[in-house]
Write an enzyme that holds these catalytic residues in place. Structure first.
Site, PDB file in Angstrom:
ATOM      1  N   ILE A  68      34.775  -8.763 -20.482  1.00 27.88           N
ATOM      2  CA  ILE A  68      34.178  -8.381 -19.023  1.00 27.88           C
ATOM      3  C   ILE A  68      33.706  -9.841 -18.539  1.00 27.88           C
ATOM      4  CG2 ILE A  68      33.535  -5.984 -19.614  1.00 27.88           C
ATOM      5  CD1 ILE A  68      30.546  -6.944 -19.874  1.00 27.88           C
ATOM      6  N   SER A  69      33.407 -10.800 -19.137  1.00 20.78           N
ATOM      7  CA  SER A  69      32.847 -11.935 -18.442  1.00 20.78           C
ATOM      8  C   SER A  69      33.468 -13.408 -19.265  1.00 20.78           C
ATOM      9  CB  SER A  69      31.441 -11.900 -17.927  1.00 20.78           C
ATOM     10  OG  SER A  69      30.786 -12.929 -17.430  1.00 20.78           O
ATOM     11  N   ASP A 110      17.587 -22.285 -16.106  1.00 17.65           N
ATOM     12  CA  ASP A 110      19.092 -22.088 -15.344  1.00 17.65           C
ATOM     13  C   ASP A 110      18.871 -20.871 -14.514  1.00 17.65           C
ATOM     14  OD1 ASP A 110      21.664 -22.832 -14.918  1.00 17.65           O
ATOM     15  OD2 ASP A 110      22.429 -21.759 -16.365  1.00 17.65           O
TER      16      ASP A 110
END
Length: 509
Positions: free
Chosen positions: A248-249, A392
């Site tokens: 999915i990613s 991040d």
């Protein structure tokens, strides 16, 4: 009657009946030419002889035998060949296995080209596939290091011999090295050329092996290496997962797969989970080791690991960070299981559809304002209670689901005592402030105000010069680093212990 008595008294021969004796004739009849011609015709009718020398004389190659000179030359040739054969035996017996031999070549009676026994001489090549220059196998050099006799001696350093031998040895190169086909060509490779080709082939084999190893041990885009695939299959076979649906990613450090949860003895497994497979390539981690090597929790272990094992440590670090955040009730994925470099977490989304990132979702002004205050609150709790800096944080690592902002991707998160912890916090504040200001949130703080609100350090903003502000941050980091080195402990103690999910033992190592 007398003749019958004489015949009865004569004993019988054991070899059968005796041929009658030839009739006697006078001397005049013997000397007649007619009788001589008759005897000559009888000899021509029975030419078979038992003497081998006679066979040679009567062969087709003997030529004209009517001349006495020709017969004498042929007999002398046969005698010379027998003499040369005996001379070879004497030469071989005299020299033995000595490295220095004496040749009796000058005493031979027959010219070498006229000697029919030349098959005993050594040859340098054999005819193979009608190619006189390609031998069946490389010719071995005798122990004495040379072949031939006298003026025809050939050492192992002969240019032609070495060249043809090197050409034949090219057949021993690896199959992937194309050496071509020199059929019908007298190819002679010098030692320098052959050694260069051999070194090149060795280098190509090593490079090919490195590429194959990199391919087998690397996690590519939307794919996994065989070892990782085996770990995922074991999760399905053990019942932890029902099935794995697909990718999915993808990111620079991991590949995310969606799966249906199974069951665990320690805790329930959600119906929908994600598998975060950290890439086993080293390129993405060469510049990211600073996030972990100065972290006191992993500093001792980091110095003892090779770069590949750091990837497992990276997955373990994200598990610990998520455990802290979950205990502080920060919306984030819940860790289910850690198996080497595969982290199983709860799925943020519904019905196989992942929650959108904050940068992709379209919100009203009120929802965007609410999202800003949620992010502010999470940053404060993350810094003050969890004792972590995301390092991040941006709109790419925040999801919008069920009216709330969820934080993901905390594998690089560090503690404020990190030598660059405050710098990373300032970078997070700049990303958050810039994003919400661009989305039209008037309540969004500036980067300096957001930094002070999160850290409670109250650095004077002044003229809002970033260089001066960063200089103050560097001074604080240096002071904190000196304090940690002197005290040997953290400046900001953790208020609670991490509650970690189960870890699978690394039985496959």
């Amino acid at each position: 009657m007398d003749q019958a008595v004489v015949a009865a008294q004569t004993p019988k021969s054991p070899w059968g009946s005796v041929a009658p004796a030839a009739p006697s004739c006078s001397l005049a009849d013997v000397m007649s030419e007619q009788l001589a011609k008759q005897l000559d015709d009888e000899n021509n009718a029975f030419p078979t002889l038992t003497d081998p020398a006679a066979d040679l004389l009567l062969s087709d190659d003997a030529g004209d035998t009517t001349s006495d000179l020709m017969l004498a030359q042929m007999l002398q040739m046969q005698f010379d060949r027998e003499f040369d054969n005996q001379l070879r035996l004497e030469e071989k017996k005299f020299n033995g296995d000595s490295k220095v031999s004496i040749s009796f070549e000058n005493y031979r009676m027959v010219h070498p080209y006229e000697d029919s026994d030349s098959s005993e001489d050594e040859v340098d090549w054999q005819d193979t596939r009608h190619d006189p220059y390609k031998a069946d196998k490389p010719q071995t050099t005798p122990r004495r290091g040379f072949t031939g006799k006298g003026k025809n001696i050939t050492t192992k350093h002969d240019e032609v011999v070495c060249g043809r031998k090197n050409t034949a040895r090219m057949d021993n190169f690896a199959p992937e090295i194309h050496v071509g086909d020199g059929l019908g060509m007298d190819l002679k490779l010098s030692n320098q050329v052959f050694n260069s080709l051999k070194q090149h082939c060795h280098s190509e084999q090593r490079r090919s092996a490195r590429l194959h190893e990199k391919k087998e041990h690397s996690t590519a885009e939307q794919a996994v290496d065989p070892r990782t695939r085996l770990l995922m299959y074991k999760m399905v076979n053990s019942g932890v997962l029902e099935n794995i649906n697909g990718c999915i990613s993808t990111g620079k450090e991991a590949v995310i797969f969606h799966a249906n949860g199974g069951s665990l003895e320690e805790q329930p497994v959600p119906d929908e989970v994600v598998l975060k497979v950290f890439k086993t390539t080293l390129n993405e981690f060469k510049n990211r080791d600073r996030y972990i090597k100065d972290d006191y929790r992993f500093k001792e272990r980091f110095s003892k690991l090779n770069p590949r094992k750091v990837i497992k440590l990276w997955a373990e670090k994200e598990m610990h960070n998520l455990a802290r955040m979950k205990k502080a009730e920060i919306p984030c994925p819940e860790v289910v299981l850690l198996k080497k470099h595969i982290l199983m977490m709860s799925f943020i989304g519904k019905d196989h559809v992942p929650a959108p990132k904050l940068k992709d979702v379209t919100l009203s002004s009120e929802d965007m304002k609410n999202a800003f205050y949620q992010v502010l609150h999470m940053m404060q709790v993350l810094y003050q209670e969890c004792n972590l800096v995301h390092a991040d944080l941006s709109e790419y690592n925040m999801l919008w689901h069920e009216g709330k902002v969820w934080l993901i991707d905390v594998s690089q998160s560090i503690e404020p005592t990190h030598p660059h912890g405050l710098e990373f916090l300032f970078r997070d504040c700049r990303n958050v402030s810039t994003f919400f200001q661009r989305r039209g949130v008037s309540e969004a703080m500036s980067v300096y105000e957001l930094f002070n609100a999160v850290s409670n350090l109250n650095i004077p903003v002044g003229a809002e010069d970033e260089a001066e502000f960063m200089a103050e941050i560097v001074v604080l980091e240096k002071r904190n680093e000196d304090h940690v080195q002197k005290r040997g402990k953290k400046t900001f103690p953790v208020s609670s212990e991490d509650c970690d999910p189960p870890l699978e033992p690394d039985a496959d190592d």
